[in-house]
Design a protein around this motif. Structure first.
Motif, short mmCIF file in Angstrom:
data_model
loop_
_atom_site.label_atom_id
_atom_site.label_comp_id
_atom_site.label_asym_id
_atom_site.label_seq_id
_atom_site.Cartn_x
_atom_site.Cartn_y
_atom_site.Cartn_z
N ASP A 70 10.36 -11.94 64.73
CA ASP A 70 10.76 -12.70 63.54
C ASP A 70 9.67 -13.68 63.11
O ASP A 70 9.43 -13.89 61.92
CB ASP A 70 12.08 -13.43 63.77
CG ASP A 70 13.27 -12.47 63.81
OD1 ASP A 70 13.19 -11.38 63.20
OD2 ASP A 70 14.27 -12.81 64.46
N LYS A 73 7.08 -11.59 61.37
CA LYS A 73 7.56 -11.23 60.02
C LYS A 73 7.35 -12.38 59.03
O LYS A 73 6.88 -12.18 57.91
CB LYS A 73 9.04 -10.84 60.08
CG LYS A 73 9.62 -10.41 58.76
CD LYS A 73 11.08 -10.03 58.92
CE LYS A 73 11.68 -9.67 57.59
NZ LYS A 73 13.11 -9.34 57.71
N SER A 77 4.60 -12.45 55.87
CA SER A 77 5.18 -12.47 54.53
C SER A 77 4.79 -13.72 53.74
O SER A 77 5.13 -13.86 52.58
CB SER A 77 6.70 -12.35 54.60
OG SER A 77 7.27 -13.50 55.20
N LYS A 100 7.25 -1.86 66.85
CA LYS A 100 7.78 -2.90 65.96
C LYS A 100 6.71 -3.95 65.65
O LYS A 100 6.65 -4.47 64.54
CB LYS A 100 9.01 -3.55 66.56
CG LYS A 100 10.23 -2.65 66.53
CD LYS A 100 11.41 -3.31 67.21
CE LYS A 100 12.60 -2.38 67.25
NZ LYS A 100 13.72 -2.95 68.01
N GLY A 104 5.24 -4.67 61.97
CA GLY A 104 5.26 -6.03 61.44
C GLY A 104 3.88 -6.55 61.09
O GLY A 104 3.72 -7.72 60.77
#
Length: 147
Positions: A70, A73, A77, A100, A104
């Protein structure tokens, strides 16, 4: 020698101590900023001015509060953070974690060795590759961010 700013997100005090010990012997001038959980790390990154952003983020996956995927991410972003190389350093060698992480947009995934000598070799390899060979997006001695 130019200072290299590494932003470490790691909850293992033993791993932090091992990294600090290896960096003491580094031929590079490294400033290490450490955060013990994902939530704290994201808050710290959000308040940094462009000139204060790190040159690299070393990120563990298994973190309290906000896990590493997370955090990754969020970093990837955010327009001013997305260009910072993120190196995942995890005890995991699970294929799903690796996939993953790359999905990401992690720049690389390294399974942390538990042996000090191997850990030292991994950190030296990171230093040699990322700070001697690779061109990083952040200009040294400049407060400008890449566009």
């Amino acid at each position: 020698m130019q200072e290299i700013n590494i932003f470490l997100v790691e909850d293992s005090i033993a791993d932090i101590a091992m990294l600090e010990e290896v960096l003491l012997d580094s031929r590079l001038d490294i400033n290490l900023e450490t955060h013990l959980n994902g939530e704290e790390a994201l808050e710290a990154l959000r308040v940094k001015s462009p000139g204060e952003l790190p040159d690299m983020i070393l990120l563990d996956l298994n973190l309290p509060r906000v896990d590493g995927l997370d955090v990754l991410k969020e970093i990837k972003s955010h327009p001013s953070l997305m260009v910072i190389p993120v190196v995942i350093m995890s005890t995991s060698s699970n294929r799903d974690d690796i996939i993953k992480s790359y999905q990401g947009h992690a720049n690389c995934f390294i399974t942390k060795p538990s042996d000090f000598d191997q850990f030292e070799k991994v950190i030296e390899a990171i230093e040699n590759f990322w700070f001697s060979i690779v061109k990083l997006p952040k200009e040294k001695n400049s407060d400008q961010t890449p566009t």
